[in-house]
Design an enzyme around this catalytic site. Structure first.
Site, mmCIF file in Angstrom:
data_model
loop_
_atom_site.group_PDB
_atom_site.id
_atom_site.type_symbol
_atom_site.label_atom_id
_atom_site.label_comp_id
_atom_site.label_asym_id
_atom_site.label_seq_id
_atom_site.Cartn_x
_atom_site.Cartn_y
_atom_site.Cartn_z
ATOM 1 N N ASP A 1 -22.861 -0.168 -6.761
ATOM 2 C CA ASP A 1 -22.362 0.388 -5.505
ATOM 3 C C ASP A 1 -23.465 1.281 -4.947
ATOM 4 O O ASP A 1 -24.009 2.111 -5.676
ATOM 5 C CB ASP A 1 -21.088 1.193 -5.775
ATOM 6 C CG ASP A 1 -20.358 1.607 -4.518
ATOM 7 O OD1 ASP A 1 -21.009 2.161 -3.601
ATOM 8 O OD2 ASP A 1 -19.137 1.415 -4.450
ATOM 9 N N ILE A 2 -23.809 1.125 -3.672
ATOM 10 C CA ILE A 2 -24.896 1.935 -3.107
ATOM 11 C C ILE A 2 -24.436 3.334 -2.686
ATOM 12 O O ILE A 2 -25.250 4.155 -2.277
ATOM 13 C CB ILE A 2 -25.602 1.224 -1.932
ATOM 14 C CG1 ILE A 2 -24.628 0.914 -0.802
ATOM 15 C CG2 ILE A 2 -26.325 -0.017 -2.416
ATOM 16 C CD1 ILE A 2 -25.311 0.507 0.494
ATOM 17 N N HIS B 1 -12.693 -7.070 -4.544
ATOM 18 C CA HIS B 1 -13.681 -6.488 -5.452
ATOM 19 C C HIS B 1 -13.044 -5.468 -6.373
ATOM 20 O O HIS B 1 -12.037 -4.848 -6.053
ATOM 21 C CB HIS B 1 -14.856 -5.868 -4.690
ATOM 22 C CG HIS B 1 -14.494 -4.804 -3.707
ATOM 23 N ND1 HIS B 1 -13.910 -5.087 -2.492
ATOM 24 C CD2 HIS B 1 -14.643 -3.462 -3.747
ATOM 25 C CE1 HIS B 1 -13.725 -3.961 -1.821
ATOM 26 N NE2 HIS B 1 -14.150 -2.952 -2.572
ATOM 27 N N HIS C 1 -13.952 -2.041 -8.622
ATOM 28 C CA HIS C 1 -14.882 -0.941 -8.895
ATOM 29 C C HIS C 1 -14.833 -0.647 -10.391
ATOM 30 O O HIS C 1 -13.748 -0.470 -10.955
ATOM 31 C CB HIS C 1 -14.442 0.338 -8.156
ATOM 32 C CG HIS C 1 -14.561 0.276 -6.682
ATOM 33 N ND1 HIS C 1 -15.654 0.767 -6.001
ATOM 34 C CD2 HIS C 1 -13.706 -0.208 -5.733
ATOM 35 C CE1 HIS C 1 -15.474 0.601 -4.709
ATOM 36 N NE2 HIS C 1 -14.292 0.009 -4.516
#
Length: 129
Positions: A28-29, A92, A94
């Site tokens: 994750d950016i 998605h 996390h």
């Protein structure tokens, strides 16, 4: 085409952790913690529960493999899992390394890491995969 599909297609760069025929995992950016990783199905589906039973089972097994690698690479008590899915219309998961449950609060300030830090973290996790 979602931003995640563009990442899978190589149109947008990412810090890839792992990939197989059906899934892609990348950092994750805007991470909550170092090692915060997103795991996605390559098939573009907005809502995770619109995946078929087989697809969701495969996604969870792939996410487990990624979580095991994260835990080996990043000092943490556990790797937490969260599915939100409102910000990007592509299912998605996390995966967030945790010292406590507070580390999973998405309202916490997010880390700002350098490209070199992202590369080092991704390489460390990939080595464990």
């Amino acid at each position: 085409m979602t931003i995640f599909s563009k990442i899978v297609a190589g149109e947008i760069p990412s810090y890839k952790i792992a990939e197989d025929e059906y899934h892609y995992a990348f950092l994750d950016i805007s991470p909550l913690q170092k090692g915060h990783t997103l795991v996605i199905p390559k098939r573009e589906v907005d809502y995770i529960f619109d995946l078929t039973d087989e697809e969701i089972a495969r996604l969870q097994v792939f996410a487990k493999k990624v979580a095991v690698a994260i835990r080996k690479a990043i000092p943490c008590v556990k790797v937490g899992q969260c599915v939100l899915g409102l910000e990007v219309p592509h299912a998605h998961i996390h995966l967030v390394p945790m010292q406590s449950e507070k580390d999973m609060r998405f309202t916490n300030p997010h880390l700002q890491l350098t490209p070199e830090e992202f590369q080092q973290i991704a390489a460390s996790i990939r080595e464990q995969f």
